[in-house]
Motif scaffolding. Structure first.
Motif, PDB file in Angstrom:
ATOM      1  N   LEU A   1     -74.884  10.489  -2.675  1.00 30.46           N
ATOM      2  CA  LEU A   1     -75.264   9.578  -3.743  1.00 30.46           C
ATOM      3  C   LEU A   1     -74.496   8.274  -3.565  1.00 30.46           C
ATOM      4  CD1 LEU A   1     -75.339  11.861  -6.928  1.00 30.46           C
ATOM      5  CD2 LEU A   1     -77.282  11.030  -5.579  1.00 30.46           C
ATOM      6  N   ALA A   2     -75.185   7.168  -3.771  1.00 24.58           N
ATOM      7  CA  ALA A   2     -74.562   5.841  -3.687  1.00 24.58           C
ATOM      8  C   ALA A   2     -74.599   5.190  -5.061  1.00 24.58           C
ATOM      9  CB  ALA A   2     -75.290   4.978  -2.672  1.00 24.58           C
ATOM     10  N   PHE A   3     -73.457   4.687  -5.493  1.00 23.25           N
ATOM     11  CA  PHE A   3     -73.325   4.043  -6.802  1.00 23.25           C
ATOM     12  C   PHE A   3     -73.115   2.545  -6.574  1.00 23.25           C
ATOM     13  CE2 PHE A   3     -72.046   8.426  -7.121  1.00 23.25           C
ATOM     14  CZ  PHE A   3     -72.645   8.862  -8.300  1.00 23.25           C
ATOM     15  N   VAL A   4     -74.175   1.772  -6.772  1.00 22.85           N
ATOM     16  CA  VAL A   4     -74.146   0.338  -6.492  1.00 22.85           C
ATOM     17  C   VAL A   4     -73.835  -0.414  -7.781  1.00 22.85           C
ATOM     18  CG1 VAL A   4     -75.485  -1.640  -5.697  1.00 22.85           C
ATOM     19  CG2 VAL A   4     -75.803   0.605  -4.615  1.00 22.85           C
ATOM     20  N   PRO A   5     -72.793  -1.254  -7.807  1.00 30.53           N
ATOM     21  CA  PRO A   5     -72.482  -2.013  -9.026  1.00 30.53           C
ATOM     22  C   PRO A   5     -73.675  -2.832  -9.504  1.00 30.53           C
ATOM     23  CG  PRO A   5     -70.715  -2.228  -7.418  1.00 30.53           C
ATOM     24  CD  PRO A   5     -71.856  -1.535  -6.716  1.00 30.53           C
ATOM     25  N   GLY A   6     -73.853  -2.892 -10.815  1.00 30.02           N
ATOM     26  CA  GLY A   6     -74.987  -3.611 -11.380  1.00 30.02           C
ATOM     27  C   GLY A   6     -75.053  -5.053 -10.959  1.00 30.02           C
TER      28      GLY A   6
ATOM     29  N   ASP B   1     -78.770  -7.293  -6.231  1.00 28.04           N
ATOM     30  CA  ASP B   1     -79.581  -8.108  -5.321  1.00 28.04           C
ATOM     31  C   ASP B   1     -78.960  -8.246  -3.940  1.00 28.04           C
ATOM     32  OD1 ASP B   1     -81.468  -8.547  -7.329  1.00 28.04           O
ATOM     33  OD2 ASP B   1     -80.401 -10.320  -8.086  1.00 28.04           O
ATOM     34  N   ALA B   2     -77.757  -7.747  -3.751  1.00 26.30           N
ATOM     35  CA  ALA B   2     -77.093  -7.838  -2.448  1.00 26.30           C
ATOM     36  C   ALA B   2     -77.608  -6.751  -1.517  1.00 26.30           C
ATOM     37  CB  ALA B   2     -75.578  -7.705  -2.628  1.00 26.30           C
ATOM     38  N   ALA B   3     -77.432  -6.947  -0.225  1.00 25.65           N
ATOM     39  CA  ALA B   3     -77.838  -5.929   0.745  1.00 25.65           C
ATOM     40  C   ALA B   3     -77.032  -4.663   0.522  1.00 25.65           C
ATOM     41  CB  ALA B   3     -77.619  -6.454   2.164  1.00 25.65           C
ATOM     42  N   PRO B   4     -77.664  -3.515   0.419  1.00 22.29           N
ATOM     43  CA  PRO B   4     -76.919  -2.272   0.177  1.00 22.29           C
ATOM     44  C   PRO B   4     -76.076  -1.904   1.388  1.00 22.29           C
ATOM     45  CG  PRO B   4     -79.229  -1.803   0.618  1.00 22.29           C
ATOM     46  CD  PRO B   4     -79.121  -3.291   0.506  1.00 22.29           C
ATOM     47  N   PRO B   5     -74.978  -1.169   1.174  1.00 22.85           N
ATOM     48  CA  PRO B   5     -74.055  -0.876   2.284  1.00 22.85           C
ATOM     49  C   PRO B   5     -74.663  -0.002   3.367  1.00 22.85           C
ATOM     50  CG  PRO B   5     -73.428   0.321   0.287  1.00 22.85           C
ATOM     51  CD  PRO B   5     -74.470  -0.664  -0.111  1.00 22.85           C
ATOM     52  N   TRP B   6     -75.746   0.712   3.073  1.00 20.74           N
ATOM     53  CA  TRP B   6     -76.355   1.575   4.071  1.00 20.74           C
ATOM     54  C   TRP B   6     -77.429   0.859   4.897  1.00 20.74           C
ATOM     55  CZ3 TRP B   6     -76.963   2.146  -1.215  1.00 20.74           C
ATOM     56  CH2 TRP B   6     -78.225   1.844  -1.732  1.00 20.74           C
ATOM     57  N   GLU B   7     -77.781  -0.356   4.507  1.00 23.06           N
ATOM     58  CA  GLU B   7     -78.853  -1.069   5.200  1.00 23.06           C
ATOM     59  C   GLU B   7     -78.487  -1.312   6.661  1.00 23.06           C
ATOM     60  OE1 GLU B   7     -80.384  -5.462   4.663  1.00 23.06           O
ATOM     61  OE2 GLU B   7     -81.290  -4.179   3.123  1.00 23.06           O
ATOM     62  N   GLY B   8     -79.362  -0.906   7.554  1.00 20.72           N
ATOM     63  CA  GLY B   8     -79.137  -1.116   8.975  1.00 20.72           C
ATOM     64  C   GLY B   8     -78.219  -0.113   9.631  1.00 20.72           C
ATOM     65  N   VAL B   9     -77.707   0.866   8.874  1.00 17.37           N
ATOM     66  CA  VAL B   9     -76.823   1.883   9.457  1.00 17.37           C
ATOM     67  C   VAL B   9     -77.685   2.951  10.132  1.00 17.37           C
ATOM     68  CG1 VAL B   9     -75.069   3.631   8.990  1.00 17.37           C
ATOM     69  CG2 VAL B   9     -75.058   1.466   7.717  1.00 17.37           C
ATOM     70  N   ALA B  10     -77.499   3.146  11.411  1.00 15.60           N
ATOM     71  CA  ALA B  10     -78.289   4.119  12.164  1.00 15.60           C
ATOM     72  C   ALA B  10     -78.051   5.525  11.634  1.00 15.60           C
ATOM     73  CB  ALA B  10     -77.929   4.048  13.643  1.00 15.60           C
ATOM     74  N   GLY B  11     -79.131   6.254  11.453  1.00 15.43           N
ATOM     75  CA  GLY B  11     -79.026   7.639  11.010  1.00 15.43           C
ATOM     76  C   GLY B  11     -78.899   7.818   9.521  1.00 15.43           C
ATOM     77  N   VAL B  12     -79.002   6.739   8.718  1.00 18.32           N
ATOM     78  CA  VAL B  12     -78.921   6.831   7.255  1.00 18.32           C
ATOM     79  C   VAL B  12     -80.190   6.223   6.657  1.00 18.32           C
ATOM     80  CG1 VAL B  12     -77.676   6.130   5.174  1.00 18.32           C
ATOM     81  CG2 VAL B  12     -76.409   6.772   7.229  1.00 18.32           C
ATOM     82  N   HIS B  13     -80.779   6.911   5.694  1.00 18.45           N
ATOM     83  CA  HIS B  13     -82.031   6.472   5.084  1.00 18.45           C
ATOM     84  C   HIS B  13     -81.918   6.519   3.563  1.00 18.45           C
ATOM     85  CE1 HIS B  13     -84.048   6.980   9.015  1.00 18.45           C
ATOM     86  NE2 HIS B  13     -83.251   8.035   9.127  1.00 18.45           N
ATOM     87  N   LEU B  14     -82.552   5.568   2.893  1.00 20.49           N
ATOM     88  CA  LEU B  14     -82.683   5.626   1.444  1.00 20.49           C
ATOM     89  C   LEU B  14     -83.688   6.718   1.105  1.00 20.49           C
ATOM     90  CD1 LEU B  14     -82.168   4.474  -1.416  1.00 20.49           C
ATOM     91  CD2 LEU B  14     -84.103   2.935  -1.014  1.00 20.49           C
ATOM     92  N   ALA B  15     -83.262   7.690   0.297  1.00 24.61           N
ATOM     93  CA  ALA B  15     -84.115   8.831  -0.038  1.00 24.61           C
ATOM     94  C   ALA B  15     -84.571   8.823  -1.486  1.00 24.61           C
ATOM     95  CB  ALA B  15     -83.377  10.142   0.258  1.00 24.61           C
TER      96      ALA B  15
END
Length: 319
Positions: free
Chosen positions: A132-137, A141-155
């Motif tokens: 689970l990822a908890f993104v500050p409110g 609008d910022a790029a999420p920390p997992w964006e572009g990380v190989a082997g990680v997908h938004l589920a």
């Protein structure tokens, strides 16, 4: 419309609904039916240890969760409540489809049992996981920390918390890639989900989708008899093929609770009843009041809340 039913997703290892089962003849009859459809005993469905094999464990856990959610629906129907609109996440979307009349209950549980025959990954496969990822409110609008990380997908997207401080996302991917992401993130920003070894709702679930595709293609679907919302996009599923497509895509595409509750809001829902324990209580910011139904006393609470809000309910019970 006024009354919406929400069915959560996920397959937990802990048994739930034991008090409902012990106090309700209706629920015990349903579990005997499910036993006949799946080959599992009622005790296996209710509370026995899940099998160790990955796909078999997922299958039995899915049957457990779907049976409980369906039992809660039926207990509410026994108390006089029917949904005006219905929807769910992942497994909950499939359960909701059956209760909306889009497929027979027996066919749903037979499919969940068949899923246990899917091949388990071999030793050559890269281990998978969930987090689970908890993104500050303020960082929405910022790029999420997992964006572009190989082997990680938004589920999945569960939306903002009640206080608006964070938005909760679900991640799926290779276990090692998720571990590296957790290590690089601020403490508590990304939290691994223990015991989750299947990267659900991601392309990594492709082999399972391929295994299930012929079976789902052979299933008999109908147009829903109750407005049925999708968790894969923000829309009402109106045809048999809409529902079949959701079943086919569910395992490999990200889900969204926001699609569900915003769709319900747009349908005029003024009260949501959450079936079972799979959507956390008091954490997420729904656009209407919700009552979580997991225990016998919650049935009475749901009925009294409907009357206190002056709602009318005229939905049709699914097959």
């Amino acid at each position: 419309m006024s009354l919406g039913y929400l069915f959560g997703g996920g397959v937990g290892s802990e048994p739930h609904g034991i008090e409902l089962y012990e106090t309700s003849p209706l629920m015990r009859r349903l579990y005997e039916q499910v036993s006949g459809w799946t080959g599992l005993t009622a005790e296996q469905i209710l509370r026995e240890e899940l099998p160790p094999e990955q796909e078999r464990r997922q299958s039995v856990g899915s049957i457990r969760e779907a049976a409980l959610a369906m039992a809660v629906h039926d207990l509410l129907a026994e108390a006089g409540l029917r949904p005006d609109v219905i929807g769910g996440l992942s497994l909950g979307a499939m359960t909701a489809s059956s209760l909306a009349g889009a497929l027979d209950r027996q066919e749903l549980f037979a499919m969940l049992a068949h899923a246990g025959s899917a091949p388990d990954p071999g030793p050559e496969h890269i281990a998978q996981g969930m987090a689970l990822a908890f993104v500050p409110g303020q960082a929405a609008d910022a790029a999420p920390p997992w964006e572009g990380v190989a082997g990680v997908h938004l589920a999945g997207d569960f939306g903002p918390t009640v206080d608006g401080s964070r938005r909760i996302h679900m991640l799926a991917g290779h276990h090692s890639a998720l571990e590296e992401l957790v290590a690089a993130a601020p403490p508590g920003a990304i939290v691994p989900l223990p015991g989750r070894t299947i990267a659900v709702h991601s392309p990594l679930r492709g082999p399972y989708r391929e295994f299930m595709t012929p079976y789902i293609a052979s299933m008999s679907f109908s147009a829903p008899g109750v407005p049925l919302l999708s968790c894969l996009e923000r829309e009402v599923m109106k045809t048999a093929e809409d529902v079949r497509s959701m079943f086919q895509r569910n395992s490999t595409e990200p889900i969204s609770l926001v699609h569900l509750y915003e769709g319900m809001r747009d349908c005029g829902v003024r009260l949501g009843l959450v079936m079972g324990p799979s959507i956390p209580e008091g954490l997420l910011d729904f656009p209407f009041p919700v009552v979580h139904v997991t225990r016998p006393e919650h049935i009475e609470l749901a009925v009294s809340t409907v009357y206190e809000l002056g709602l009318e309910f005229s939905g049709t019970q699914g097959r």
